[in-house]
Design an enzyme around this catalytic site. Structure first.
Site: not given
Ligand SMILES: *Cc1c(COP(=O)(O)O)cnc(C)c1O
Length: 396
Positions: A73-74, A154, A182, A202-204, A240, A327
């Protein structure tokens, strides 16, 4: 009271689901081809990437060729913001609008751009953690290159008036990006209907693995590369492809966006029971609007305690929670999000975020509501700040 293990920190990260893991597994040992190779093993990898791209696109109402896979996501945030800044600077537009309570992936990027000569307007939020779209309208100038406002916060879970903000940006012909990390999987999103130009995910945070993300870029927007190299992602993002992660993201997002309303119906009452239960403690307050918030988020300030001590005590009871964002924990600065809604430093320090999903049971909720008052009493009984408060003395 039997000790339980309760994971209530899904806004920090989530476990990879079984379904996602099963979809990923063949891509490590059997279907390991490089998607750029022309033999069948490679072509299959390419096909699986495109299937995943279609799934991501469908989940947010985009076309597949508007989706680019990234490493997180970053990265998506960095690419959207720096890419737009670079592109628009050539047209003499060097003004960016964002909000004071964005994720650091956005804020540290705009701060970097300020050092490069861009001007950034930071829109304030109200005491409920909401942005007033009119503030954005008033901030837009002739030289505004980009508006970037997060979909859902978040820390406090508040959902921003994205439709109105997008409408204003469209009217004023200013590009609009949203960090929806989020929101995806918790709120219905349709980028075309809503008029969103770029969106990060973001996936996680939705049960795929860590280290995979995507950026939606509306057709017609030519974003310059952030990562240069090979011709992957239609020459836009070299490297890749991480095929297992991409396949996993496809499965994860399809699953997360399938039954958003049903999930909310299960989670919201449990979330509300947690809010009401914790607010029974004296000197507590809910942070963020009660209704315009993610179904699984609650963030409560508990006066007279420190967030870090609370988290450690909860951990002893098997409860994983958060205070401020992951963070910033480890640093002593209170969360910029909590300060942005007007909390005083001492109050911002004693905040608790629980982010729950539908796997949380009524018994889990009972357990949390049994543990928290105990822990809070204990911490307050040891707290000099609390002692002063109870004597009516100033403690600032
Ligand atoms: C977790 C988060 C990110 C960062 O995503 P990552 O995949 O961990 O780099 C960015 N923005 C928000 C609002 C998030 O909650």
């Amino acid at each position: 009271m039997d000790k339980r293990f309760i994971y209530a920190d899904n806004a920090a990260t989530t476990a990879v689901s079984e379904e996602v893991l099963n979809a990923m597994m063949p891509h490590f040992r059997e279907a390991y081809g490089n998607a750029s190779s022309i033999y069948e093993l490679g072509r299959n990898a390419q096909r699986d990437i495109e299937n995943a791209r279609a799934k991501v696109a469908k989940a947010i109402g985009a076309d597949p060729n508007e989706i680019f896979f990234t490493s997180c996501g970053s990265e998506s945030d960095n690419w959207a913001i720096k890419g737009t800044a670079e592109r628009m600077a050539k047209k003499g537009k060097k003004h960016i609008i964002t909000s004071v309570f964005e994720h650091h992936a956005v804020l540290h990027t705009t701060e970097y751009l300020e050092k490069q000569g861009f001007e950034v307007t930071y829109i304030p939020v109200d005491e409920k953690g909401l942005i007033n779209p009119e503030d954005i309208r008033n901030a837009i100038r002739e030289d505004t290159a980009l508006v970037t406002i997060m979909y859902a916060n978040n820390e406090i879970g508040t959902i921003q008036p994205i439709d109105e903000i997008a409408k204003i940006c469209n009217e004023k012909k200013v590009l609009f990006h949203t960090d929806a990390v989020q929101a995806v999987g918790h709120v219905e999103i349709d980028v075309h209907r809503q008029g969103i130009d770029m969106l990060s995910l973001s996936g996680h945070k939705i049960h795929a693995q860590k280290g995979i993300g995507a950026l939606y870029v509306r057709k017609g927007i030519a974003l310059p590369n952030l990562i240069h190299g090979g011709g992957q992602e239609r020459n836009k993002r070299a490297g890749t492809e991480n095929v297992p992660a991409i396949v996993g993201l496809g499965v994860a997002i399809e699953s997360a966006c399938k039954n958003i309303a049903e999930k909310a119906e299960i989670i919201t009452p449990r979330r509300n029971r947690l809010i009401d239960g914790i607010l029974e403690l004296p000197y507590t307050r809910l942070n963020g609007d009660r209704d315009k918030r993610l179904p699984g988020n609650l963030n409560i300030s508990i006066e007279g305690i420190e967030g870090e001590s609370l988290l450690l005590m909860l951990d002893m009871y098997g409860i994983c929670a958060s205070s401020g964002s992951a963070c910033t924990s480890g640093s002593l600065d209170p969360s910029h999000v909590l300060l942005s809604i007007g909390l005083k430093h001492e109050i911002a320090h004693g905040s608790l975020r629980l982010s729950i999903e539908e796997d949380i049971t009524d018994e889990d909720v009972d357990y949390i509501l049994e543990v928290i008052p105990k822990v809070v009493d204990r911490l307050r009984s040891m707290s000099p700040v609390w002692e002063k408060m109870m004597k009516g003395e100033s403690y600032e």
